[in-house]
Design an enzyme around this catalytic site. Structure first.
Site, PDB file in Angstrom:
ATOM      1  N   TYR A   1      50.191  30.421  44.621  1.00 39.38           N
ATOM      2  CA  TYR A   1      50.355  31.539  43.679  1.00 39.38           C
ATOM      3  C   TYR A   1      48.998  32.152  43.302  1.00 39.38           C
ATOM      4  O   TYR A   1      48.855  33.380  43.257  1.00 39.38           O
ATOM      5  CB  TYR A   1      51.104  31.059  42.429  1.00 39.38           C
ATOM      6  CG  TYR A   1      51.215  32.098  41.337  1.00 39.38           C
ATOM      7  CD1 TYR A   1      52.165  33.122  41.399  1.00 39.38           C
ATOM      8  CD2 TYR A   1      50.365  32.072  40.225  1.00 39.38           C
ATOM      9  CE1 TYR A   1      52.264  34.084  40.398  1.00 39.38           C
ATOM     10  CE2 TYR A   1      50.466  33.030  39.221  1.00 39.38           C
ATOM     11  CZ  TYR A   1      51.407  34.026  39.318  1.00 39.38           C
ATOM     12  OH  TYR A   1      51.498  34.978  38.319  1.00 39.38           O
TER      13      TYR A   1
ATOM     14  N   TYR B   1      55.934  45.488  32.635  1.00 33.56           N
ATOM     15  CA  TYR B   1      56.219  44.500  31.595  1.00 33.56           C
ATOM     16  C   TYR B   1      56.956  45.117  30.421  1.00 33.56           C
ATOM     17  O   TYR B   1      57.796  45.977  30.607  1.00 33.56           O
ATOM     18  CB  TYR B   1      54.927  43.794  31.136  1.00 33.56           C
ATOM     19  CG  TYR B   1      54.344  43.066  32.291  1.00 33.56           C
ATOM     20  CD1 TYR B   1      54.948  41.896  32.750  1.00 33.56           C
ATOM     21  CD2 TYR B   1      53.252  43.554  32.977  1.00 33.56           C
ATOM     22  CE1 TYR B   1      54.450  41.251  33.861  1.00 33.56           C
ATOM     23  CE2 TYR B   1      52.759  42.902  34.080  1.00 33.56           C
ATOM     24  CZ  TYR B   1      53.363  41.758  34.505  1.00 33.56           C
ATOM     25  OH  TYR B   1      52.897  41.125  35.597  1.00 33.56           O
TER      26      TYR B   1
ATOM     27  N   SER C   1      49.340  40.637  39.348  1.00 34.71           N
ATOM     28  CA  SER C   1      50.805  40.761  39.315  1.00 34.71           C
ATOM     29  C   SER C   1      51.371  41.808  40.276  1.00 34.71           C
ATOM     30  O   SER C   1      52.578  41.810  40.512  1.00 34.71           O
ATOM     31  CB  SER C   1      51.266  41.076  37.899  1.00 34.71           C
ATOM     32  OG  SER C   1      51.194  39.911  37.117  1.00 34.71           O
TER      33      SER C   1
HETATM   34  O1  DON Z   1      49.588  34.703  36.577  1.00 33.93           O
HETATM   35  C1  DON Z   1      48.770  35.390  35.994  1.00 33.93           C
HETATM   36  O2  DON Z   1      48.600  35.311  34.771  1.00 33.93           O
HETATM   37  C2  DON Z   1      47.954  36.379  36.818  1.00 33.93           C
HETATM   38  N1  DON Z   1      47.621  35.843  38.089  1.00 33.93           N
HETATM   39  C3  DON Z   1      48.714  37.655  37.000  1.00 33.93           C
HETATM   40  C4  DON Z   1      49.225  38.242  35.715  1.00 33.93           C
HETATM   41  C5  DON Z   1      49.317  39.703  35.729  1.00 33.93           C
HETATM   42  O3  DON Z   1      48.710  40.421  36.495  1.00 33.93           O
HETATM   43  C6  DON Z   1      50.140  40.288  34.664  1.00 33.93           C
HETATM   44  N2  DON Z   1      49.921  41.686  34.583  1.00 33.93           N
HETATM   45  N3  DON Z   1      50.013  42.545  33.863  1.00 33.93           N
END
Ligand code: DON
Length: 309
Positions: A193, A245, A65
């Site tokens: 993505y 978050y 993320s």
């Molecule tokens: O889309 C996802 O679930 C992961 N590629 C990234 C999510 C993420 O890093 C959330 N972080 N705290």
């Protein structure tokens, strides 16, 4: 100068490392489950050089993320803020990063911000380019400019591992496409993505990205503006309000640094006009943030008076 005083950084890292045992490595993306939960590393960049680094600094990790900050900056460069914010909002959610709930309950349906998965998918869908390869190539070039490291690329194993298991993100995409929030093929978007999320670097590279954001988008070496000031401001504001978050409020109080986390354990920090920070610690708390990384940032912030508030 902050970096003249770092003799106790090794002690700070070793104290923070104790918290890794209370966290858990993310394994909903199977390849991330292979990370060593004891790892913890930090690098701080002050524009002249890496003024401080300690811990497992040789480890590389995927951005996950953290990449949302970079895809947002690029989509804003490509489309302008007005267009981007027709498809994604500016408000924190209080929900977990992969939640679908508000997409259904809010009318008209629009992801609340670009730091949650739904919003990030809508933003990545707006990156300009002829196809996935071109769009990813542009994002990587942008990251090469920000870090000065042209060898940065994505980790194929992690990208494939997420692509094969990302049903929740696919569900968000199908929901948004039905409501006009994304265009084109869902599989193509998922391909881009998951590769974006799998872009891999070390915490020193990450600290350099943080520094450019902290320095209002200007490269400290060439003095070239890589990110226009108004975009750097938008990005840093989202880092404050939504970057950690549904822990963003508490983080702002305890640490007070614009920051963005990822489930690989990376945290990007940008202390306005002062420092870029890169952290890696793959053991996560229940909200998906690096548990020891958060502790480390809290200690660094109080030790070096880094809160912007
Ligand atoms: O889309 C996802 O679930 C992961 N590629 C990234 C999510 C993420 O890093 C959330 N972080 N705290």
């Amino acid at each position: 100068m902050i970096c003249d005083n770092f003799d106790d950084i090794y002690e700070i890292v070793s104290q923070a490392r104790k918290y890794t045992k209370d966290g858990k490595v993310a394994d909903y993306i199977p390849a991330l489950g292979e990370a060593d939960p004891n790892n913890l590393a930090v690098a701080m960049f002050d524009g002249n050089g890496t003024c401080l680094s300690a811990g497992n600094v040789e480890e590389t990790f995927t951005l996950q993320s953290v990449s949302k900050v970079l895809s947002l900056a690029l989509a804003l460069l490509d489309n302008g803020a007005e267009k981007v914010f027709t498809r994604v909002g500016m408000e924190p959610t209080g929900d977990p990063f992969n939640s679908i709930a508000k997409l259904e309950s809010l009318k008209p349906s629009k992801p609340l911000n670009p730091m949650i998965n739904a919003g990030a998918l809508a933003v990545t869908n707006m990156i300009a380019g002829a196809g996935t390869e071109d769009k990813l190539g542009r994002l990587l070039e942008f990251i090469h400019d920000l870090t000065g490291n042209t060898s940065i690329t994505y980790n194929e194993k992690v990208a494939t591992s997420e692509f094969e298991t990302a049903d929740l993100n696919r569900a968000l995409c199908y929901f948004m496409r039905q409501h006009g929030g994304i265009d084109g093929g869902v599989e193509e978007l998922m391909d881009l993505y998951t590769k974006q999320c799998a872009i891999e670097m070390d915490c020193e590279d990450l600290s350099k990205i943080g520094y450019v954001l902290a320095n209002e988008g200007v490269d400290p070496v060439s003095q070239r503006e890589i990110i226009p000031l108004h975009i750097a401001r938008i990005v840093k504001t989202f880092m404050v309000t939504c970057g950690m978050y549904n822990a963003s409020g508490e983080f702002a109080i305890r640490v007070g640094i614009p920051a963005k986390s990822g489930v690989s354990g990376g945290i990007l920090g940008a202390v306005p006009h002062k420092l870029g920070i890169g952290i890696y610690g793959p053991a996560l708390d229940e909200k998906g943030n690096s548990i020891a990384g958060m502790k480390l940032l809290e200690t660094l912030s109080s030790r070096f008076d880094l809160s912007m508030f």
